[in-house]
Design an enzyme around this catalytic site. Structure first.
Site, PDB file in Angstrom:
ATOM      1  N   CYS A 132       4.737  13.371  58.272  1.00 47.32           N
ATOM      2  CA  CYS A 132       4.837  12.329  58.029  1.00 47.32           C
ATOM      3  C   CYS A 132       6.243  12.519  56.758  1.00 47.32           C
ATOM      4  CB  CYS A 132       3.767  11.740  57.062  1.00 47.32           C
ATOM      5  SG  CYS A 132       4.134   9.999  56.490  1.00 47.32           S
ATOM      6  N   CYS A 135       5.555  10.103  54.158  1.00 48.04           N
ATOM      7  CA  CYS A 135       4.977  10.734  53.114  1.00 48.04           C
ATOM      8  C   CYS A 135       5.792  11.531  52.188  1.00 48.04           C
ATOM      9  CB  CYS A 135       4.090  11.159  53.445  1.00 48.04           C
ATOM     10  SG  CYS A 135       3.255  10.089  54.515  1.00 48.04           S
ATOM     11  N   ASP A 136       6.855  12.782  53.150  1.00 45.36           N
ATOM     12  CA  ASP A 136       6.426  13.763  52.180  1.00 45.36           C
ATOM     13  C   ASP A 136       8.158  14.294  51.878  1.00 45.36           C
ATOM     14  OD1 ASP A 136       4.186  14.526  51.298  1.00 45.36           O
ATOM     15  OD2 ASP A 136       4.027  15.831  53.603  1.00 45.36           O
TER      16      ASP A 136
END
Length: 307
Positions: A132, A135-136
């Protein structure tokens, strides 16, 4: 706790089904194991959903879906469904020690990123191995990262990562991308993105974090190691159907088999969105599935219980 309609999964399909079910007068419960929106909720920008000509973040769209479903009376609860029993008129669903019963069920659990299944992937998950970018991605500011895959998701995430990383390398086992042309053009014109064609990842290397990748040229057979700070994997999806056991019929890939009205092999149980066997998986098709499944569930309940 008993309901007219239980929806397992709070992505676009599940939230739309919740909206239609609740608005249709059904006592409706949506069970979601994470944040509302599923895979769509983790997408940085959605540009092909009608009504948002400038695009919208996946998270914002997911919260709009959830707000609308709850405004019409759907109840949204957090929990992971671990087992089900669809054999009786009342369907039974368990999240841990909590049991819910419903007269109809819609399964909308979506799908999850498919792993590479190479050495180092599992041990370094969350320490440079990610599925992701939204997300990261911010953890890789100024770094060098790899993106594995050649479809829309891989290219979209590679483009997003250029906001943070200094260099993004798309690694693809074929000699051309499968992504739509507009995404290919954006990636090819981005100075931070380069491509390794006909290449696969054989291993992810590092002690406490990702430090390098072992790469193989599938044409020549040559193997080499190259330093990378992170790897983002987008090689497809697997349906989230493990908890179902043999409760409904699945195809050879684990997707739920449905009829035209989205009914499964279990009476009173329907499936919607990416979890079912179908040709296309988009937010718009998931929303259509959710609406259709909820209307089919309403028809089933009317025929079975309101005679």
């Amino acid at each position: 706790m008993s309901y007219d309609l239980i929806i397992i999964g709070g992505g676009p399909a599940g939230l739309t089904a919740g909206l239609y079910g609740a608005r249709g007068g059904l006592n409706t419960l949506i069970i979601e194991r994470g944040a509302p929106g599923g895979q769509a909720g983790q997408t940085d920008r959605i540009e092909n959903y009608p009504g948002f000509p400038e695009g919208i973040s996946g998270l914002d769209l997911a919260f709009k879906f959830a707000e609308q479903a709850e405004r019409h009376g759907a109840r949204l609860e957090m929990g992971t469904v671990e087992k089900v029993d669809f054999t009786g008129e009342l369907k039974r669903v368990w999240t841990g020690e909590t049991e819910y019963t419903g007269r109809a069920v819609i399964i909308a659990t979506g799908s999850s990123p498919r792993p590479l299944q190479v050495p180092g992937e599992e041990t370094l998950r969350g320490r440079g191995v990610s599925y992701c970018a939204t997300c990261d991605g911010a953890f890789f500011r100024g770094k060098k990262v790899a993106v594995v895959g050649g479809g829309d998701s891989a290219v979209e995430e590679a483009l997003f990562l250029t906001r943070f990383a200094d260099q993004v390398t798309i690694i693809h086992r074929r000699d051309k991308l499968r992504a739509i042309q507009v995404l290919q053009k954006r990636a090819q014109e981005n100075p931070k993105i380069n491509f390794y064609w006909n290449t696969v990842v054989e291993a992810i290397l590092g002690e406490n974090k990702v430090e390098a990748l072992r790469l193989k040229d599938v044409v020549s057979g040559a193997v080499r190691e190259e330093p990378f700070d992170g790897i983002f994997i987008f090689i497809g999806l697997k349906p989230n159907t493990e908890f179902l056991g043999d409760a409904v019929t699945l195809d050879e890939n684990g997707y739920i088999v449905t009829r035209e009205d989205l009914a499964t092999s279990a009476p009173g149980v329907f499936a919607a969105g990416d979890v079912r066997a179908k040709a296309f998986r988009q937010v718009a098709t998931a929303v259509g599935d959710g609406a259709a499944a909820a209307m089919a569930a309403q028809k089933y309940l009317a025929e079975m219980f309101l005679k």
